[in-house]
Design a protein around this motif. Structure first.
Motif, PDB file in Angstrom:
ATOM      1  N   GLY A  49       2.474  99.791 -27.831  1.00  0.00           N
ATOM      2  CA  GLY A  49       3.147 100.358 -26.655  1.00  0.00           C
ATOM      3  C   GLY A  49       1.133 100.656 -26.367  1.00  0.00           C
ATOM      4  N   LYS A  50      -0.455 100.434 -26.644  1.00  0.00           N
ATOM      5  CA  LYS A  50      -1.201 100.166 -26.597  1.00  0.00           C
ATOM      6  C   LYS A  50      -2.037  98.764 -25.904  1.00  0.00           C
ATOM      7  N   GLN A  51      -2.688  99.389 -25.114  1.00  0.00           N
ATOM      8  CA  GLN A  51      -3.858  98.225 -24.329  1.00  0.00           C
ATOM      9  C   GLN A  51      -4.456  97.828 -24.946  1.00  0.00           C
ATOM     10  N   VAL A  52      -4.433  95.968 -24.824  1.00  0.00           N
ATOM     11  CA  VAL A  52      -5.673  95.216 -25.852  1.00  0.00           C
ATOM     12  C   VAL A  52      -6.437  94.722 -24.200  1.00  0.00           C
ATOM     13  N   VAL A  53      -6.984  94.462 -24.092  1.00  0.00           N
ATOM     14  CA  VAL A  53      -7.456  92.952 -24.089  1.00  0.00           C
ATOM     15  C   VAL A  53      -8.297  92.394 -24.834  1.00  0.00           C
ATOM     16  N   ILE A  54      -8.816  90.880 -25.287  1.00  0.00           N
ATOM     17  CA  ILE A  54      -9.661  90.013 -25.288  1.00  0.00           C
ATOM     18  C   ILE A  54     -11.174  89.301 -24.496  1.00  0.00           C
ATOM     19  N   CYS A  55     -12.019  89.778 -24.547  1.00  0.00           N
ATOM     20  CA  CYS A  55     -13.191  88.970 -24.691  1.00  0.00           C
ATOM     21  C   CYS A  55     -13.941  87.399 -25.580  1.00  0.00           C
ATOM     22  N   ASP A  56     -13.654  86.187 -24.978  1.00  0.00           N
ATOM     23  CA  ASP A  56     -14.003  84.488 -25.865  1.00  0.00           C
ATOM     24  C   ASP A  56     -15.603  85.545 -24.816  1.00  0.00           C
ATOM     25  N   LEU A  57     -16.913  85.048 -25.650  1.00  0.00           N
ATOM     26  CA  LEU A  57     -18.052  85.110 -24.888  1.00  0.00           C
ATOM     27  C   LEU A  57     -18.369  83.523 -24.698  1.00  0.00           C
ATOM     28  N   THR A  58     -18.252  82.528 -25.789  1.00  0.00           N
ATOM     29  CA  THR A  58     -17.551  81.335 -25.153  1.00  0.00           C
ATOM     30  C   THR A  58     -17.046  80.011 -24.578  1.00  0.00           C
ATOM     31  N   GLU A  59     -17.132  79.116 -24.066  1.00  0.00           N
ATOM     32  CA  GLU A  59     -15.697  78.200 -24.090  1.00  0.00           C
ATOM     33  C   GLU A  59     -16.094  77.035 -25.321  1.00  0.00           C
ATOM     34  N   ALA A  60     -16.916  77.616 -25.999  1.00  0.00           N
ATOM     35  CA  ALA A  60     -16.698  77.038 -27.621  1.00  0.00           C
ATOM     36  C   ALA A  60     -16.598  75.209 -27.456  1.00  0.00           C
ATOM     37  N   GLU A  61     -17.754  75.261 -25.965  1.00  0.00           N
ATOM     38  CA  GLU A  61     -17.546  73.499 -25.781  1.00  0.00           C
ATOM     39  C   GLU A  61     -18.360  72.381 -26.933  1.00  0.00           C
ATOM     40  N   LEU A  62     -19.214  73.314 -28.229  1.00  0.00           N
ATOM     41  CA  LEU A  62     -19.424  71.920 -29.275  1.00  0.00           C
ATOM     42  C   LEU A  62     -18.225  72.013 -29.936  1.00  0.00           C
ATOM     43  N   SER A  63     -17.035  72.169 -29.821  1.00  0.00           N
ATOM     44  CA  SER A  63     -17.006  72.538 -31.110  1.00  0.00           C
ATOM     45  C   SER A  63     -16.236  70.273 -31.461  1.00  0.00           C
ATOM     46  N   SER A  64     -15.791  70.511 -32.633  1.00  0.00           N
ATOM     47  CA  SER A  64     -15.961  69.117 -32.851  1.00  0.00           C
ATOM     48  C   SER A  64     -14.878  68.160 -32.441  1.00  0.00           C
ATOM     49  N   ASN A  65     -13.591  69.067 -32.199  1.00  0.00           N
ATOM     50  CA  ASN A  65     -12.429  69.206 -32.005  1.00  0.00           C
ATOM     51  C   ASN A  65     -11.942  69.659 -30.636  1.00  0.00           C
ATOM     52  N   GLY A  66     -11.449  68.104 -30.269  1.00  0.00           N
ATOM     53  CA  GLY A  66     -10.227  69.543 -28.525  1.00  0.00           C
ATOM     54  C   GLY A  66     -11.729  69.474 -27.539  1.00  0.00           C
ATOM     55  N   THR A  67     -11.355  70.102 -26.171  1.00  0.00           N
ATOM     56  CA  THR A  67     -12.046  70.035 -25.106  1.00  0.00           C
ATOM     57  C   THR A  67     -12.517  71.455 -24.624  1.00  0.00           C
ATOM     58  N   PRO A  68     -12.814  71.814 -24.020  1.00  0.00           N
ATOM     59  CA  PRO A  68     -12.516  73.945 -23.767  1.00  0.00           C
ATOM     60  C   PRO A  68     -11.811  73.878 -22.876  1.00  0.00           C
ATOM     61  N   ASN A  69     -11.089  73.040 -21.752  1.00  0.00           N
ATOM     62  CA  ASN A  69      -9.648  73.302 -20.544  1.00  0.00           C
ATOM     63  C   ASN A  69      -8.661  73.459 -21.810  1.00  0.00           C
ATOM     64  N   LEU A  70      -8.908  72.746 -23.390  1.00  0.00           N
ATOM     65  CA  LEU A  70      -7.648  72.534 -24.029  1.00  0.00           C
ATOM     66  C   LEU A  70      -7.818  73.817 -25.061  1.00  0.00           C
ATOM     67  N   ARG A  71      -8.869  73.887 -25.127  1.00  0.00           N
ATOM     68  CA  ARG A  71      -8.959  75.332 -25.803  1.00  0.00           C
ATOM     69  C   ARG A  71      -8.293  76.489 -25.355  1.00  0.00           C
ATOM     70  N   LYS A  72      -8.733  76.309 -23.911  1.00  0.00           N
ATOM     71  CA  LYS A  72      -8.579  77.774 -23.000  1.00  0.00           C
ATOM     72  C   LYS A  72      -6.766  77.925 -23.060  1.00  0.00           C
ATOM     73  N   GLU A  73      -6.354  76.584 -22.521  1.00  0.00           N
ATOM     74  CA  GLU A  73      -4.824  77.070 -22.841  1.00  0.00           C
ATOM     75  C   GLU A  73      -4.459  77.025 -23.709  1.00  0.00           C
ATOM     76  N   GLU A  74      -5.140  76.972 -25.134  1.00  0.00           N
ATOM     77  CA  GLU A  74      -4.770  77.415 -26.175  1.00  0.00           C
ATOM     78  C   GLU A  74      -4.851  78.572 -26.691  1.00  0.00           C
ATOM     79  N   ALA A  75      -5.796  79.236 -25.735  1.00  0.00           N
ATOM     80  CA  ALA A  75      -6.569  81.127 -26.151  1.00  0.00           C
ATOM     81  C   ALA A  75      -5.238  81.717 -25.650  1.00  0.00           C
ATOM     82  N   GLN A  76      -4.864  81.617 -24.324  1.00  0.00           N
ATOM     83  CA  GLN A  76      -3.775  81.451 -23.503  1.00  0.00           C
ATOM     84  C   GLN A  76      -2.866  81.961 -24.309  1.00  0.00           C
ATOM     85  N   HIS A  77      -2.576  80.962 -25.336  1.00  0.00           N
ATOM     86  CA  HIS A  77      -0.690  80.262 -25.461  1.00  0.00           C
ATOM     87  C   HIS A  77      -1.078  81.581 -26.963  1.00  0.00           C
ATOM     88  N   ALA A  78      -2.213  81.267 -27.462  1.00  0.00           N
ATOM     89  CA  ALA A  78      -2.153  82.681 -28.254  1.00  0.00           C
ATOM     90  C   ALA A  78      -1.671  84.331 -28.043  1.00  0.00           C
TER      91      ALA A  78
END
Length: 234
Positions: A32-61
Motif C-alpha cells: 500500500g505504499k506510494q512510489v514515484v519513479i523519476c528518470d533524469l534522462t531519455e537515454a538518447e545515447l543508448s546503443s540500442n532502441g530510441t528515446p520514444n521506444l525507451r519511454k514506452e518500455e519504461a511506462q510498461h515496466a
C-alpha cells in the motif's frame, strides 16, 4: 500540485531503478505504499532502441511493478553535471512529491552517469531541506532520508530487502526493456550479454547471505533505525 508519497526512486536512465530495486518497489506497493519513479534522462545515447521506444518500455515496466507515476526530467544523456539548475530541478521534484525516503544509484559504478546521479541527488536532498534555497517556484523545504541501490557491481550492502515473492515481477519489469536486454536487431553491449541473469544472480547471492531466495541490497547515508525487524517479525 504537492503530494505526500512514501518513496521517490531516481535513476539516470529508464531501467536503472528496475535493475537495482524493482522487487523492493513491487513489495512496497503490495503493502500500500506510494512510489514515484523519476528518470533524469531519455537515454538518447543508448546503443540500442530510441528515446520514444525507451519511454514506452519504461511506462510498461512501471505498470508491471504497480507504479502509477513515472516522470522524466529530460537532462541530456551523458550530461548529468550536477549544475545548480539540475540541482534545482531535482529539488522541485522532491518538494512536489514530498517523499519519506529517496533512493538513488550507488556512486561506485562503471557507468559515470550513475555516479553523477548519485552525487546530484545527494546535493538535491540536502538543498531541499534548506528553507532559503530557491527553485523559482513557491515550494516549501522538505527533508527526506536518502538511500542507494546498486546497478552495476556487487558491494557489501548495509541492508537488504527480501524480494523472493517479487522475483518474477522484477524480472518481467526488466524484460519490458526488450530494446536494451534482448533486441531483435541491434549492437552487442554489456546489457545484451546475459545482463538480466547477472542481476538476478546478484539478488540470489544477497538472498543466500540472509537465508532467503532473493534479496536486493542497499547502502545508507546514516544508520537505519531497527524497531521489530531484528527479531524476524513481519
Amino acid at each position: 500540485m504537492k503530494q505526500q508519497i512514501d518513496i521517490l526512486a531516481i535513476g539516470a536512465h529508464a531501467d536503472d531503478v528496475e535493475i537495482g530495486m524493482g522487487g523492493t518497489i513491487a513489495k512496497w506497493i503490495h503493502r500500500g505504499k506510494q512510489v514515484v519513479i523519476c528518470d533524469l534522462t531519455e537515454a538518447e545515447l543508448s546503443s540500442n532502441g530510441t528515446p520514444n521506444l525507451r519511454k514506452e518500455e519504461a511506462q510498461h515496466a512501471a505498470k508491471i511493478l504497480g507504479v502509477g507515476k513515472r516522470i522524466n526530467l529530460r537532462f541530456p544523456d551523458r550530461g548529468i553535471t550536477g549544475s545548480h539548475e539540475q540541482i534545482k530541478a531535482v529539488v522541485r521534484v522532491i518538494r512536489q512529491y514530498r517523499p519519506r525516503v529517496i533512493f538513488a544509484p550507488y556512486h561506485i559504478d562503471r557507468h559515470p552517469d550513475h555516479g553523477h546521479t548519485s552525487r546530484l541527488v545527494r546535493e538535491a536532498v540536502f538543498s531541499s531541506g534548506i528553507h532559503r534555497f530557491q527553485t523559482g517556484e513557491e515550494d516549501q523545504a522538505h527533508i527526506a532520508t536518502l538511500n542507494y541501490y546498486m546497478i552495476n557491481g556487487i558491494h557489501t550492502p548495509h541492508f537488504v530487502v527480501d524480494i523472493s515473492n517479487e522475483r518474477d515481477q522484477k524480472m518481467d519489469s526488466l524484460l519490458a526493456y526488450k530494446s536494451q536486454f534482448r533486441p531483435d536487431n541491434g549492437v552487442i553491449t554489456p546489457l545484451t550479454d546475459g545482463y538480466t541473469d547477472a542481476v538476478m544472480a546478484r539478488d540470489r547471492l544477497f538472498g543466500k547471505e540472509v537465508g532467503v531466495q532473493f534479496a536486493e541490497g542497499f547502502m545508507t547515508t546514516k544508520p537505519v533505525v531497527i524497531d521489530h525487524d531484528l527479531l524476524g517479525e513481519k
